[in-house]
Design an enzyme around this catalytic site. Structure first.
Site, PDB file in Angstrom:
ATOM      1  N   ASP A 103       0.857  -1.188   0.000  1.00  0.00           N
ATOM      2  CA  ASP A 103       0.000   0.000   0.000  1.00  0.00           C
ATOM      3  C   ASP A 103       0.892   1.236   0.000  1.00  0.00           C
ATOM      4  O   ASP A 103       1.290   1.734   1.050  1.00  0.00           O
ATOM      5  CB  ASP A 103      -0.917  -0.011   1.214  1.00  0.00           C
ATOM      6  N   ALA A 104       1.212   1.710  -1.196  1.00  0.00           N
ATOM      7  CA  ALA A 104       2.110   2.856  -1.327  1.00  0.00           C
ATOM      8  C   ALA A 104       1.463   4.026  -2.070  1.00  0.00           C
ATOM      9  O   ALA A 104       1.992   5.130  -2.062  1.00  0.00           O
ATOM     10  CB  ALA A 104       3.389   2.443  -2.049  1.00  0.00           C
ATOM     11  N   LYS A 105       0.338   3.747  -2.744  1.00  0.00           N
ATOM     12  CA  LYS A 105      -0.412   4.779  -3.478  1.00  0.00           C
ATOM     13  C   LYS A 105       0.510   5.635  -4.346  1.00  0.00           C
ATOM     14  O   LYS A 105       0.444   6.861  -4.350  1.00  0.00           O
ATOM     15  CB  LYS A 105      -1.216   5.653  -2.509  1.00  0.00           C
ATOM     16  N   ARG A 106       1.352   4.980  -5.112  1.00  0.00           N
ATOM     17  CA  ARG A 106       2.291   5.678  -5.967  1.00  0.00           C
ATOM     18  C   ARG A 106       1.600   6.171  -7.233  1.00  0.00           C
ATOM     19  O   ARG A 106       0.553   5.663  -7.637  1.00  0.00           O
ATOM     20  CB  ARG A 106       3.463   4.756  -6.331  1.00  0.00           C
ATOM     21  N   THR A 140      -0.848  -0.452  -4.635  1.00  0.00           N
ATOM     22  CA  THR A 140      -1.901   0.549  -4.793  1.00  0.00           C
ATOM     23  C   THR A 140      -1.356   1.739  -5.570  1.00  0.00           C
ATOM     24  O   THR A 140      -0.201   2.143  -5.377  1.00  0.00           O
ATOM     25  CB  THR A 140      -2.456   1.013  -3.433  1.00  0.00           C
TER      26      THR A 140
END
Length: 305
Positions: A103-106, A140
């Protein structure tokens, strides 16, 4: 990759994901004390406490669950030692046979997105050799940059058989400030959903695409619309439990086959020992409390499917 996740969900009969999002305030004193005795009250000491905390939870839950979702920010706050704990956690979860959702939302454009993709779900070339950086199975992704920002991730998914969960309708209270705005009479989150379907059409793995969507449990009416709009897209569903989402709220995230969604719970599981319902376990047995919280969550979700 989505087929691997579905196979794990089917074998465990547990469409859930444990969010390994550790804060020092979640970690029992006896764990931090031991870590600080070994490394001092330092970033290294904090990272060691995080690692030992994660390991205990995984040891008590791995046989019940298909997947975990470590949130990288909880590790980045402790700098390089924290990122090393993140990597150790990812590797250990793989040793236990778990699917790991980073879950890094890059999200960025061009070579920057390509570098993010290589580092998290792909490989990087070093001379004549290739290496996997963090090596998660899913990542993510924030779609704000549009196709320019998402395509490099999708390309890696195709070559490496990895997956994405792209933010569509998030669970936080202010998500509607942008996501619900009408564009030509249509909410933005629906337009993003259509793009996710388009991006995922070339990444099918059986009946579902490797390109999934993040859809919050806190907006059940919208999840119902999105489920109908995205029948072949797997949902990563945050918002259950601590954020207020109930089992009834997430019912429509699933398809009629009982598949289509994996529901995340973070502090509701990893900090379960702090809740009155699990207080009997006490801090010394926090792993056992987490295991019971997993059992209760799975039963709760099964009840409505």
């Amino acid at each position: 990759m989505i087929k691997q996740l579905i196979d794990k969900i089917t074998s465990t009969n547990a469409p859930i994901c444990v969010g390994l999002d550790p804060m020092l305030s979640y970690i029992p004193e006896h764990v931090t004390k031991k870590a600080f005795e070994a490394f001092g009250e330092t970033l290294e000491g904090a990272a060691e406490a995080v690692w030992q905390f994660n390991k205990e939870i995984v040891d008590h839950t791995w046989d019940l669950i298909p997947s975990v979702k470590p949130q990288i920010a909880m590790y980045e706050q402790f700098g390089i030692p924290g990122l090393m704990a993140y990597k150790k956690t990812v590797d250990y979860c793989h040793e236990k046979g778990l699917v790991v959702i980073g879950d890094a939302k890059r999200g960025d454009i061009g070579s920057t997105s390509a570098a993010y993709a290589a580092g998290h779900i792909g490989k990087v070339q070093v001379g004549n050799k290739t290496f996997s950086g963090f090596g998660t199975d899913f990542l993510t992704v924030n779609p704000y940059f549009g196709t320019d920002g998402v395509k490099p991730f999708v390309d890696v998914c195709r070559t490496e058989d990895k997956g994405l969960f792209i933010l569509v309708k998030t669970s936080n209270p202010s998500s509607g400030e942008f996501q619900d705005k009408l564009i030509d009479g249509q909410p933005l989150y629906e337009l993003v959903a259509d793009m996710v379907v388009q991006w995922g059409s070339g990444c099918m793995d059986g009946g579902y695409s490797n390109i999934g969507a993040v859809v919050g449990a806190t907006y059940p009416k919208m999840s119902r619309i999105l489920r109908q709009r995205m029948p072949h897209t797997y949902f990563l569903v945050p918002g259950y439990g601590a954020q207020g989402g109930t089992a009834e709220d997430l019912r429509d995230c699933f398809n009629e086959d009982g598949l289509g969604a994996v529901v995340n719970s973070s502090r509701g599981i990893i900090a379960a020992y702090k809740k009155e319902a699990y207080a009997k376990f006490g801090p010394e047995h926090f792993g056992e409390a987490s295991r019971q919280a997993v059992i209760d969550m799975v039963e709760d979700i099964r009840r409505v499917l």
